[in-house]
Design an enzyme around this catalytic site. Structure first.
Site, mmCIF file in Angstrom:
data_model
loop_
_atom_site.group_PDB
_atom_site.id
_atom_site.type_symbol
_atom_site.label_atom_id
_atom_site.label_comp_id
_atom_site.label_asym_id
_atom_site.label_seq_id
_atom_site.Cartn_x
_atom_site.Cartn_y
_atom_site.Cartn_z
ATOM 1 N N ASN A 12 7.310 -2.920 5.758
ATOM 2 C CA ASN A 12 6.923 -2.038 4.478
ATOM 3 C C ASN A 12 6.353 -0.615 4.735
ATOM 4 O OD1 ASN A 12 5.913 -0.892 2.055
ATOM 5 N ND2 ASN A 12 4.283 -2.567 1.750
ATOM 6 N N LYS A 14 5.436 1.672 3.073
ATOM 7 C CA LYS A 14 4.434 2.529 2.264
ATOM 8 C C LYS A 14 4.914 3.804 2.216
ATOM 9 C CE LYS A 14 1.268 -1.309 3.359
ATOM 10 N NZ LYS A 14 -0.046 -1.710 3.361
ATOM 11 N N HIS A 98 3.521 -6.010 -4.736
ATOM 12 C CA HIS A 98 2.435 -5.837 -3.630
ATOM 13 C C HIS A 98 1.054 -5.612 -4.057
ATOM 14 C CE1 HIS A 98 0.699 -3.552 -0.182
ATOM 15 N NE2 HIS A 98 1.576 -4.466 0.495
ATOM 16 N N GLU A 100 -0.995 -3.333 -3.310
ATOM 17 C CA GLU A 100 -1.257 -1.992 -3.813
ATOM 18 C C GLU A 100 -0.620 -1.539 -5.098
ATOM 19 O OE1 GLU A 100 0.127 -0.485 0.094
ATOM 20 O OE2 GLU A 100 -1.756 -1.474 0.900
ATOM 21 N N GLU A 172 -0.167 -12.381 1.011
ATOM 22 C CA GLU A 172 -0.876 -11.146 1.735
ATOM 23 C C GLU A 172 -2.257 -11.149 1.029
ATOM 24 O OE1 GLU A 172 2.131 -7.792 3.364
ATOM 25 O OE2 GLU A 172 1.525 -7.464 1.290
ATOM 26 N N GLY A 178 -4.333 -3.869 6.216
ATOM 27 C CA GLY A 178 -4.624 -2.596 6.974
ATOM 28 C C GLY A 178 -6.135 -2.439 7.459
ATOM 29 N N SER A 214 -2.515 -7.301 8.451
ATOM 30 C CA SER A 214 -2.668 -7.072 9.714
ATOM 31 C C SER A 214 -1.903 -7.908 10.906
ATOM 32 C CB SER A 214 -4.069 -7.398 9.955
ATOM 33 O OG SER A 214 -4.746 -6.346 9.202
#
Ligand code: PGA
Length: 256
Positions: A12, A14, A98, A100, A172, A178, A214
């Site tokens: 991904n 992003k 996702h 985000e 996730e 991250g 991560s």
């Protein structure tokens, strides 16, 4: 009956990339993967780069996809991109839900389930993301959150003919994305086993469950060795050809 789930690793990207950087990354990735055994591999660049990435990957074993998709088929949805448009661009995958997108774009569990169906209807494989926040994890609510997020997805899929076909779930934990932090292997396996139970109950025997958050070349082998982890959804490390290819190899080895 032995169920074989081919491991899958998806990058991904992003909101990262440029024509120049994408070309360099894909070229390096193809060289790195050519020397290794690879599982199913995909990359998800930002929308504008899908034609470029598709052209660079045409004829290879690496597939491409989008980072989200609109739940509507066509019409007055300014700024949105439909599943059939992604199919026109040769996409195989569409990440949906996702964290985000849930956080910054207010996407709901119901909307995510509709996005998954829109993707399926156009012949795309939706990668449906679920995962708890740090607060929810601290409050011991992880499994309840996963169940809440999965419920509309499973209910909607139950109504779709030929269930399952190519749906992928990605677990996730939001606090692991991250941050360099990951749950313990036991923690990851416990959540994946729970998701597997829910999928099996819904008849989704073949569905792959990816872990994301991560994942690096250094921890991929440990995570992918877990019985209910069928590969990974990779953020930061997907922007590094060598690290990403190491992650792919770790998933391929698991398949043997
Ligand atoms: P990360 O991101 O690998 O950088 O933690 C994973 C993701 O957001 O899919």
């Amino acid at each position: 009956m032995t169920v074989v789930r081919t491991p899958l690793v998806v990058g991904n990207w992003k909101m990262n990339g440029s024509f120049e950087a994408n070309r360099a990354l894909i070229e390096a990735l193809l060289i790195a993967l050519a020397q290794k055994t690879a599982p199913d591999v995909g990359v998800c660049p930002p929308f504008p780069y899908l034609p470029q990435v598709g052209a660079l990957l045409a004829g290879t074993n690496v597939r491409w996809g989008a980072q989200t998709v609109c739940e509507h088929r066509t019409g007055a949805y300014t700024g949105q991109v439909s599943a059939s448009m992604l199919r026109d661009l040769g996409c195989t995958y569409a990440i949906v839900g996702h964290s985000e997108r849930r956080q910054f774009c207010g996407e709901t569990d119901e909307q995510v389930s509709l996005q998954a169906v829109a993707a399926l209807d156009s012949g795309l494989t939706p990668i449906i993301c679920v995962g708890e926040s740090a607060e929810e994890e601290a409050a011991g609510k992880t499994l309840a959150v996963i169940d809440r997020q999965l419920a509309p997805v499973l209910a909607t899929l139950a109504g779709v003919a030929d269930e399952g076909k190519g749906v992928v779930i990605a677990y996730e934990p939001v606090w692991a994305i991250g941050t360099g932090k990951t749950p313990t292997p036991e923690g990851v396996q416990a959540v994946h086993a729970h998701i597997r139970e829910r999928l099996m109950a819904a008849g989704l025997v073949q569905t792959r469950i990816l872990y994301g958050g991560s994942v690096k070349g250094s921890n991929a082998a440990t995570l992918f060795a877990l019985p209910d982890v069928d590969g990974g959804l990779i953020g930061g490390a997907a922007l590094d050809a060598l690290d990403f290819s190491t992650i792919c190899t770790a998933a391929a080895i698991r398949a043997v």
